[in-house]
Design an enzyme around this catalytic site. Structure first.
Site, PDB file in Angstrom:
ATOM      1  N   GLU A 132      -7.494  -2.689  -5.673  1.00 21.86           N
ATOM      2  CA  GLU A 132      -6.877  -1.778  -6.642  1.00 21.86           C
ATOM      3  C   GLU A 132      -5.859  -2.585  -7.456  1.00 21.86           C
ATOM      4  O   GLU A 132      -4.948  -3.192  -6.872  1.00 21.86           O
ATOM      5  CB  GLU A 132      -6.158  -0.628  -5.920  1.00 21.86           C
ATOM      6  CG  GLU A 132      -7.106   0.316  -5.207  1.00 21.86           C
ATOM      7  CD  GLU A 132      -6.383   1.409  -4.420  1.00 21.86           C
ATOM      8  OE1 GLU A 132      -6.878   2.545  -4.395  1.00 21.86           O
ATOM      9  OE2 GLU A 132      -5.324   1.135  -3.821  1.00 21.86           O
TER      10      GLU A 132
ATOM     11  N   HIS B 292      -3.875  -4.453  -4.599  1.00 23.81           N
ATOM     12  CA  HIS B 292      -3.966  -3.877  -3.256  1.00 23.81           C
ATOM     13  C   HIS B 292      -5.356  -4.090  -2.664  1.00 23.81           C
ATOM     14  O   HIS B 292      -6.328  -3.479  -3.131  1.00 23.81           O
ATOM     15  CB  HIS B 292      -3.617  -2.377  -3.319  1.00 23.81           C
ATOM     16  CG  HIS B 292      -3.679  -1.715  -1.989  1.00 23.81           C
ATOM     17  ND1 HIS B 292      -4.187  -0.460  -1.790  1.00 23.81           N
ATOM     18  CD2 HIS B 292      -3.305  -2.170  -0.752  1.00 23.81           C
ATOM     19  CE1 HIS B 292      -4.123  -0.164  -0.504  1.00 23.81           C
ATOM     20  NE2 HIS B 292      -3.601  -1.179   0.139  1.00 23.81           N
TER      21      HIS B 292
ATOM     22  N   ASN C  76      -5.863   5.236  -0.699  1.00 24.69           N
ATOM     23  CA  ASN C  76      -5.005   5.756   0.371  1.00 24.69           C
ATOM     24  C   ASN C  76      -4.571   7.199   0.121  1.00 24.69           C
ATOM     25  O   ASN C  76      -4.294   7.931   1.065  1.00 24.69           O
ATOM     26  CB  ASN C  76      -3.776   4.862   0.572  1.00 24.69           C
ATOM     27  CG  ASN C  76      -4.106   3.662   1.454  1.00 24.69           C
ATOM     28  OD1 ASN C  76      -5.170   3.619   2.067  1.00 24.69           O
ATOM     29  ND2 ASN C  76      -3.209   2.709   1.515  1.00 24.69           N
TER      30      ASN C  76
ATOM     31  N   SER D 146       0.836  -1.198   0.000  1.00 26.29           N
ATOM     32  CA  SER D 146       0.000   0.000   0.000  1.00 26.29           C
ATOM     33  C   SER D 146       0.868   1.244   0.000  1.00 26.29           C
ATOM     34  O   SER D 146       0.412   2.322  -0.348  1.00 26.29           O
ATOM     35  CB  SER D 146      -0.926   0.011   1.213  1.00 26.29           C
ATOM     36  OG  SER D 146      -0.177   0.013   2.401  1.00 26.29           O
TER      37      SER D 146
HETATM   38  N1  CAA Z   1     -11.254 -11.818   8.157  1.00 26.00           N
HETATM   39  C1  CAA Z   1     -12.224 -12.638   7.783  1.00 26.00           C
HETATM   40  N2  CAA Z   1     -13.486 -12.568   8.245  1.00 26.00           N
HETATM   41  C2  CAA Z   1     -13.747 -11.630   9.149  1.00 26.00           C
HETATM   42  C3  CAA Z   1     -12.775 -10.726   9.585  1.00 26.00           C
HETATM   43  C4  CAA Z   1     -11.486 -10.847   9.065  1.00 26.00           C
HETATM   44  N3  CAA Z   1     -10.488 -10.040   9.415  1.00 26.00           N
HETATM   45  N4  CAA Z   1     -13.334  -9.906  10.481  1.00 26.00           N
HETATM   46  C5  CAA Z   1     -14.611 -10.288  10.609  1.00 26.00           C
HETATM   47  N5  CAA Z   1     -14.864 -11.325   9.789  1.00 26.00           N
HETATM   48  C6  CAA Z   1     -16.114 -12.049   9.625  1.00 26.00           C
HETATM   49  C7  CAA Z   1     -16.534 -12.550  10.972  1.00 26.00           C
HETATM   50  O1  CAA Z   1     -16.848 -13.915  10.924  1.00 26.00           O
HETATM   51  C8  CAA Z   1     -17.736 -11.709  11.282  1.00 26.00           C
HETATM   52  O2  CAA Z   1     -18.822 -12.386  11.825  1.00 26.00           O
HETATM   53  P1  CAA Z   1     -18.861 -12.837  13.376  1.00 26.00           P
HETATM   54  O3  CAA Z   1     -18.420 -11.657  14.201  1.00 26.00           O
HETATM   55  O4  CAA Z   1     -20.295 -13.208  13.564  1.00 26.00           O
HETATM   56  O5  CAA Z   1     -17.937 -13.987  13.480  1.00 26.00           O
HETATM   57  C9  CAA Z   1     -18.223 -11.220   9.928  1.00 26.00           C
HETATM   58  O6  CAA Z   1     -17.074 -11.159   9.097  1.00 26.00           O
HETATM   59  C10 CAA Z   1     -18.852  -9.868  10.019  1.00 26.00           C
HETATM   60  O7  CAA Z   1     -17.991  -9.068  10.794  1.00 26.00           O
HETATM   61  P2  CAA Z   1     -18.486  -7.754  11.433  1.00 26.00           P
HETATM   62  O8  CAA Z   1     -19.764  -7.968  12.170  1.00 26.00           O
HETATM   63  O9  CAA Z   1     -17.343  -7.104  12.155  1.00 26.00           O
HETATM   64  O10 CAA Z   1     -18.826  -6.956  10.100  1.00 26.00           O
HETATM   65  P3  CAA Z   1     -19.473  -5.569   9.947  1.00 26.00           P
HETATM   66  O11 CAA Z   1     -20.704  -5.722   9.182  1.00 26.00           O
HETATM   67  O12 CAA Z   1     -19.513  -4.864  11.270  1.00 26.00           O
HETATM   68  O13 CAA Z   1     -18.400  -4.860   9.010  1.00 26.00           O
HETATM   69  C11 CAA Z   1     -16.330  -3.916   8.408  1.00 26.00           C
HETATM   70  C12 CAA Z   1     -17.067  -4.779   9.435  1.00 26.00           C
HETATM   71  C13 CAA Z   1     -16.411  -4.548   7.017  1.00 26.00           C
HETATM   72  C14 CAA Z   1     -14.874  -3.904   8.880  1.00 26.00           C
HETATM   73  C15 CAA Z   1     -16.970  -2.507   8.363  1.00 26.00           C
HETATM   74  O14 CAA Z   1     -17.007  -1.957   9.641  1.00 26.00           O
HETATM   75  C16 CAA Z   1     -16.210  -1.574   7.450  1.00 26.00           C
HETATM   76  O15 CAA Z   1     -16.419  -1.538   6.262  1.00 26.00           O
HETATM   77  N6  CAA Z   1     -15.273  -0.788   8.044  1.00 26.00           N
HETATM   78  C17 CAA Z   1     -14.391   0.073   7.283  1.00 26.00           C
HETATM   79  C18 CAA Z   1     -13.127  -0.680   7.016  1.00 26.00           C
HETATM   80  C19 CAA Z   1     -12.194   0.079   6.134  1.00 26.00           C
HETATM   81  O16 CAA Z   1     -12.379   1.222   5.803  1.00 26.00           O
HETATM   82  N7  CAA Z   1     -11.123  -0.610   5.736  1.00 26.00           N
HETATM   83  C20 CAA Z   1     -10.091  -0.024   4.942  1.00 26.00           C
HETATM   84  C21 CAA Z   1      -8.920   0.223   5.817  1.00 26.00           C
HETATM   85  S1  CAA Z   1      -7.646   1.074   4.938  1.00 26.00           S
HETATM   86  C22 CAA Z   1      -6.782  -0.123   4.191  1.00 26.00           C
HETATM   87  O17 CAA Z   1      -6.945  -1.298   4.377  1.00 26.00           O
HETATM   88  C23 CAA Z   1      -5.763   0.373   3.251  1.00 26.00           C
HETATM   89  C24 CAA Z   1      -4.379   0.182   3.651  1.00 26.00           C
HETATM   90  O18 CAA Z   1      -3.572   0.070   2.767  1.00 26.00           O
HETATM   91  C25 CAA Z   1      -3.928   0.253   5.072  1.00 26.00           C
END
Ligand code: CAA
Length: 284
Positions: A154, A142, A192, A121
């Site tokens: 991406e 990505h 990003n 990233s």
């Molecule tokens: N891997 C696999 N499965 C997962 C997981 C993971 N890391 N985390 C959760 N799950 C599964 C779990 O089984 C979970 O169900 P249970 O809790 O019943 O076991 C299921 O997915 C649903 O999880 P949540 O209830 O936590 O899901 P949610 O509907 O609340 O959504 C989210 C969670 C998708 C993270 C949401 O909050 C979201 O979209 N957040 C924003 C995240 C974001 O912006 N990410 C980008 C970060 S920046 C980046 O990544 C770029 C970089 O280069 C650093």
């Protein structure tokens, strides 16, 4: 001619790599995961199996599909075992020297048609590819954290990426159930470039206004429709990953908003990285 992908290798099975391996397994690919120590690879398999089991429990995955996916995962600590892969996706430590050494090892191990993709990233894909005899086989893929849940990937065209390599990675992104977008190798690619300075602004707002992380998060969730607040998101991504990406962006673009806020740097120095250390803006 379109390249066929049957076997996917994933190098580095941390949060991102294990999520990418899970996607490949769920999409039906034979998948080989490589970690430096086999114990770490086994821990990643346990994480993948846990999330797949949750899907079975919630009725979104058949038990037979779960068993089939887990059975298709092979683990190794030896890069040579990736020889039969059609594509290897690298999700290792974000350090150019580490990636150069790894990509050289990969190029020596795999066939001449194998695509080498990086989940970087913060680094330039062109710079990563420059270590290779055939940089045209390299592109960026990505993914976003958590990879199994975030719909975007991406696909990054580096300076010397071959057209068929780029298109094969794009097609693979779709097969993994993602929405792929076409990007060029610019700092922060698309998301990003926007998200990192925005999250930095959010942290500076904490200090400027004296609001609590809870109130800032509620503000952005309920007033701007974010799925999670910026402090919760930073805790998910990790202060280490965010500060590193922020520094890389600042180094290249020199906009003050890109530089990591002092508060996040202090959190990093104190080991308050977020979820992974049990404490960040929140405790876990
Ligand atoms: N891997 C696999 N499965 C997962 C997981 C993971 N890391 N985390 C959760 N799950 C599964 C779990 O089984 C979970 O169900 P249970 O809790 O019943 O076991 C299921 O997915 C649903 O999880 P949540 O209830 O936590 O899901 P949610 O509907 O609340 O959504 C989210 C969670 C998708 C993270 C949401 O909050 C979201 O979209 N957040 C924003 C995240 C974001 O912006 N990410 C980008 C970060 S920046 C980046 O990544 C770029 C970089 O280069 C650093």
């Amino acid at each position: 001619m379109a390249r066929e992908i049957h076997t996917v290798g994933v190098v580095g099975l941390g949060a991102m790599g294990s999520g990418i391996a899970q996607l490949a397994l769920e999409a039906g690919f034979d998948t080989i995961g490589r970690e430096v120590e086999i114990g770490r690879a086994e821990a990643a398999r346990d994480r993948i199996a846990h999330f797949l089991t949750r899907k079975v429990e919630k009725g979104t995955l058949e038990q037979s599909a779960h068993d089939d996916a887990v059975a298709r995962l092979r683990l190794t600590a030896d890069v040579a075992d990736l020889a039969g892969c059609d594509i290897v996706i690298e999700a290792a430590f974000e350090d150019l020297a580490v990636k150069h050494a790894l990509f050289r090892e990969l190029e020596a191990a795999v066939g001449e048609d194998t695509i080498l993709a990086t989940n970087t990233s913060a680094l330039s894909v062109t710079a990563i590819a420059s270590a290779l005899r055939h940089p045209e086989r390299v592109c960026g893929m990505h993914f976003f954290n958590p990879a199994p849940l975030m719909p975007l990937v991406e696909i990054v065209r580096a300076e010397r990426t071959a057209e068929d390599v780029f298109e094969a990675a794009f097609a693979l992104g779709s097969k993994l159930g993602k929405t792929p977008i076409r990007c060029t190798d610019t700092p922060g690619f698309v998301v990003n470039r926007v998200l990192i300075p925005l999250l930095n602004d959010c942290v500076r707002v904490l200090d400027e206004t004296g609001v609590t992380p809870e109130d800032l998060d509620a503000g952005m969730k309920y007033g701007a429709g974010w799925p999670m607040g910026p402090c919760a998101l930073l805790d998910l991504v990790g202060a280490d990953v965010h500060v590193h990406a922020s520094e890389a962006l600042y180094e290249k673009l020199r906009e003050p908003r890109m530089a990591p806020p002092a508060r996040l740097v202090r959190m990093l120095q104190a080991g308050k990285l977020g979820r992974k250390t049990g404490e960040g803006f929140y405790t876990y």
